[in-house]
Design a protein around this motif. Structure first.
Motif, PDB file in Angstrom:
ATOM      1  N   MET A 120       0.816  -1.185   0.000  1.00  0.00           N
ATOM      2  CA  MET A 120       0.000   0.000   0.000  1.00  0.00           C
ATOM      3  C   MET A 120       0.865   1.256   0.000  1.00  0.00           C
ATOM      4  SD  MET A 120      -3.380   0.645   2.060  1.00  0.00           S
ATOM      5  CE  MET A 120      -3.319   1.758   3.390  1.00  0.00           C
ATOM      6  N   GLY A 121       2.007   1.258   0.682  1.00  0.00           N
ATOM      7  CA  GLY A 121       2.877   2.417   0.734  1.00  0.00           C
ATOM      8  C   GLY A 121       3.474   2.738  -0.621  1.00  0.00           C
ATOM      9  N   ARG A 122       3.790   1.672  -1.382  1.00  0.00           N
ATOM     10  CA  ARG A 122       4.396   1.888  -2.689  1.00  0.00           C
ATOM     11  C   ARG A 122       3.405   2.517  -3.672  1.00  0.00           C
ATOM     12  NH1 ARG A 122       8.831  -0.882  -5.695  1.00  0.00           N
ATOM     13  NH2 ARG A 122       8.287  -0.597  -7.879  1.00  0.00           N
ATOM     14  N   SER A 123       2.187   2.083  -3.625  1.00  0.00           N
ATOM     15  CA  SER A 123       1.181   2.606  -4.553  1.00  0.00           C
ATOM     16  C   SER A 123       0.834   4.056  -4.228  1.00  0.00           C
ATOM     17  CB  SER A 123      -0.040   1.694  -4.509  1.00  0.00           C
ATOM     18  OG  SER A 123      -1.210   2.352  -4.280  1.00  0.00           O
ATOM     19  N   SER A 124       0.834   4.442  -2.976  1.00  0.00           N
ATOM     20  CA  SER A 124       0.520   5.826  -2.626  1.00  0.00           C
ATOM     21  C   SER A 124       1.657   6.759  -3.037  1.00  0.00           C
ATOM     22  CB  SER A 124       0.213   5.960  -1.143  1.00  0.00           C
ATOM     23  OG  SER A 124       1.356   5.678  -0.371  1.00  0.00           O
ATOM     24  N   LYS A 125       2.914   6.283  -2.979  1.00  0.00           N
ATOM     25  CA  LYS A 125       4.036   7.106  -3.433  1.00  0.00           C
ATOM     26  C   LYS A 125       3.971   7.312  -4.941  1.00  0.00           C
ATOM     27  CE  LYS A 125       7.571   6.325   0.041  1.00  0.00           C
ATOM     28  NZ  LYS A 125       8.920   5.819   0.309  1.00  0.00           N
ATOM     29  N   ALA A 126       3.643   6.276  -5.661  1.00  0.00           N
ATOM     30  CA  ALA A 126       3.541   6.384  -7.111  1.00  0.00           C
ATOM     31  C   ALA A 126       2.380   7.303  -7.491  1.00  0.00           C
ATOM     32  CB  ALA A 126       3.357   5.006  -7.730  1.00  0.00           C
ATOM     33  N   SER A 127       1.307   7.195  -6.747  1.00  0.00           N
ATOM     34  CA  SER A 127       0.145   8.036  -7.005  1.00  0.00           C
ATOM     35  C   SER A 127       0.476   9.507  -6.737  1.00  0.00           C
ATOM     36  CB  SER A 127      -1.021   7.585  -6.133  1.00  0.00           C
ATOM     37  OG  SER A 127      -2.114   8.427  -6.312  1.00  0.00           O
ATOM     38  N   ALA A 128       1.194   9.771  -5.669  1.00  0.00           N
ATOM     39  CA  ALA A 128       1.580  11.140  -5.334  1.00  0.00           C
ATOM     40  C   ALA A 128       2.530  11.701  -6.389  1.00  0.00           C
ATOM     41  CB  ALA A 128       2.237  11.192  -3.966  1.00  0.00           C
ATOM     42  N   LEU A 129       3.457  10.888  -6.857  1.00  0.00           N
ATOM     43  CA  LEU A 129       4.392  11.327  -7.882  1.00  0.00           C
ATOM     44  C   LEU A 129       3.668  11.612  -9.198  1.00  0.00           C
ATOM     45  CD1 LEU A 129       7.322  11.878  -8.590  1.00  0.00           C
ATOM     46  CD2 LEU A 129       7.562   9.478  -9.209  1.00  0.00           C
ATOM     47  N   LYS A 130       2.700  10.751  -9.527  1.00  0.00           N
ATOM     48  CA  LYS A 130       1.925  10.954 -10.748  1.00  0.00           C
ATOM     49  C   LYS A 130       1.089  12.232 -10.643  1.00  0.00           C
ATOM     50  CE  LYS A 130      -0.187   7.596 -13.319  1.00  0.00           C
ATOM     51  NZ  LYS A 130      -1.170   6.534 -13.574  1.00  0.00           N
ATOM     52  N   SER A 131       0.497  12.470  -9.497  1.00  0.00           N
ATOM     53  CA  SER A 131      -0.295  13.685  -9.290  1.00  0.00           C
ATOM     54  C   SER A 131       0.571  14.939  -9.397  1.00  0.00           C
ATOM     55  CB  SER A 131      -0.965  13.660  -7.920  1.00  0.00           C
ATOM     56  OG  SER A 131      -1.909  12.633  -7.851  1.00  0.00           O
ATOM     57  N   THR A 132       1.780  14.871  -8.863  1.00  0.00           N
ATOM     58  CA  THR A 132       2.701  15.994  -8.934  1.00  0.00           C
ATOM     59  C   THR A 132       3.101  16.277 -10.380  1.00  0.00           C
ATOM     60  OG1 THR A 132       3.551  15.455  -6.739  1.00  0.00           O
ATOM     61  CG2 THR A 132       4.921  16.881  -8.107  1.00  0.00           C
ATOM     62  N   ALA A 133       3.364  15.223 -11.141  1.00  0.00           N
ATOM     63  CA  ALA A 133       3.738  15.388 -12.542  1.00  0.00           C
ATOM     64  C   ALA A 133       2.571  15.967 -13.354  1.00  0.00           C
ATOM     65  CB  ALA A 133       4.185  14.057 -13.129  1.00  0.00           C
ATOM     66  N   VAL A 134       1.364  15.506 -13.084  1.00  0.00           N
ATOM     67  CA  VAL A 134       0.192  16.027 -13.794  1.00  0.00           C
ATOM     68  C   VAL A 134      -0.022  17.495 -13.440  1.00  0.00           C
ATOM     69  CG1 VAL A 134      -2.330  15.856 -13.956  1.00  0.00           C
ATOM     70  CG2 VAL A 134      -0.926  13.796 -14.079  1.00  0.00           C
ATOM     71  N   LEU A 135       0.125  17.843 -12.194  1.00  0.00           N
ATOM     72  CA  LEU A 135      -0.036  19.238 -11.765  1.00  0.00           C
ATOM     73  C   LEU A 135       1.014  20.134 -12.420  1.00  0.00           C
ATOM     74  CD1 LEU A 135      -1.440  21.314  -9.941  1.00  0.00           C
ATOM     75  CD2 LEU A 135       0.261  20.760  -8.204  1.00  0.00           C
ATOM     76  N   ALA A 136       2.258  19.700 -12.451  1.00  0.00           N
ATOM     77  CA  ALA A 136       3.318  20.498 -13.071  1.00  0.00           C
ATOM     78  C   ALA A 136       3.037  20.677 -14.568  1.00  0.00           C
ATOM     79  CB  ALA A 136       4.677  19.835 -12.857  1.00  0.00           C
ATOM     80  N   GLY A 137       2.585  19.630 -15.216  1.00  0.00           N
ATOM     81  CA  GLY A 137       2.250  19.725 -16.634  1.00  0.00           C
ATOM     82  C   GLY A 137       1.077  20.660 -16.871  1.00  0.00           C
ATOM     83  N   ALA A 138       0.077  20.608 -16.019  1.00  0.00           N
ATOM     84  CA  ALA A 138      -1.091  21.485 -16.152  1.00  0.00           C
ATOM     85  C   ALA A 138      -0.699  22.943 -15.941  1.00  0.00           C
ATOM     86  CB  ALA A 138      -2.172  21.079 -15.162  1.00  0.00           C
ATOM     87  N   LEU A 139       0.169  23.210 -14.984  1.00  0.00           N
ATOM     88  CA  LEU A 139       0.633  24.583 -14.748  1.00  0.00           C
ATOM     89  C   LEU A 139       1.440  25.107 -15.933  1.00  0.00           C
ATOM     90  CD1 LEU A 139       1.656  24.468 -10.987  1.00  0.00           C
ATOM     91  CD2 LEU A 139      -0.247  25.720 -11.996  1.00  0.00           C
ATOM     92  N   PHE A 196       1.202  24.094 -19.075  1.00  0.00           N
ATOM     93  CA  PHE A 196       0.269  24.290 -20.178  1.00  0.00           C
ATOM     94  C   PHE A 196      -0.551  25.559 -19.978  1.00  0.00           C
ATOM     95  CE2 PHE A 196      -3.896  23.741 -22.152  1.00  0.00           C
ATOM     96  CZ  PHE A 196      -3.511  23.555 -23.471  1.00  0.00           C
ATOM     97  N   SER A 197      -0.988  25.808 -18.764  1.00  0.00           N
ATOM     98  CA  SER A 197      -1.763  27.019 -18.465  1.00  0.00           C
ATOM     99  C   SER A 197      -0.934  28.272 -18.712  1.00  0.00           C
ATOM    100  CB  SER A 197      -2.242  27.009 -17.021  1.00  0.00           C
ATOM    101  OG  SER A 197      -3.060  25.901 -16.786  1.00  0.00           O
TER     102      SER A 197
END
Length: 72
Positions: free
Chosen positions: A1-20, A22-23
């Motif tokens: 469970m710890g590994r999946s939450s780290k990957a999810s957080a990293l993916k969310s951070t990458a998506v946020l950086a990409g969205a910023l 692009f904006s």
């Protein structure tokens, strides 16, 4: 469970950086004519000249309405 939450957080951070990114690009592209004019005006301006000081210098030489009633 710890590994999946780290990957999810990293993916969310990458998506946020990409969205910023692009904006920012979309805003730069949409307002390009106005931003170019503003940047050109800032490049031409003289940072050592303060328009407020220039107005004060011009007003200091003019007589104020109170000066007409002042006694010498």
């Amino acid at each position: 469970m710890g590994r999946s939450s780290k990957a999810s957080a990293l993916k969310s951070t990458a998506v946020l950086a990409g969205a910023l990114a692009f904006s920012w690009f979309a805003i730069e592209l949409a307002f390009k004519p106005w931003l170019d004019k503003a940047r050109a005006a800032m490049a031409k301006s003289d940072p050592s000249r303060d328009p407020d000081d220039a107005d004060d210098d011009n007003n200091a030489t003019k007589k104020s309405p109170d000066d007409a009633f002042a006694s010498d």
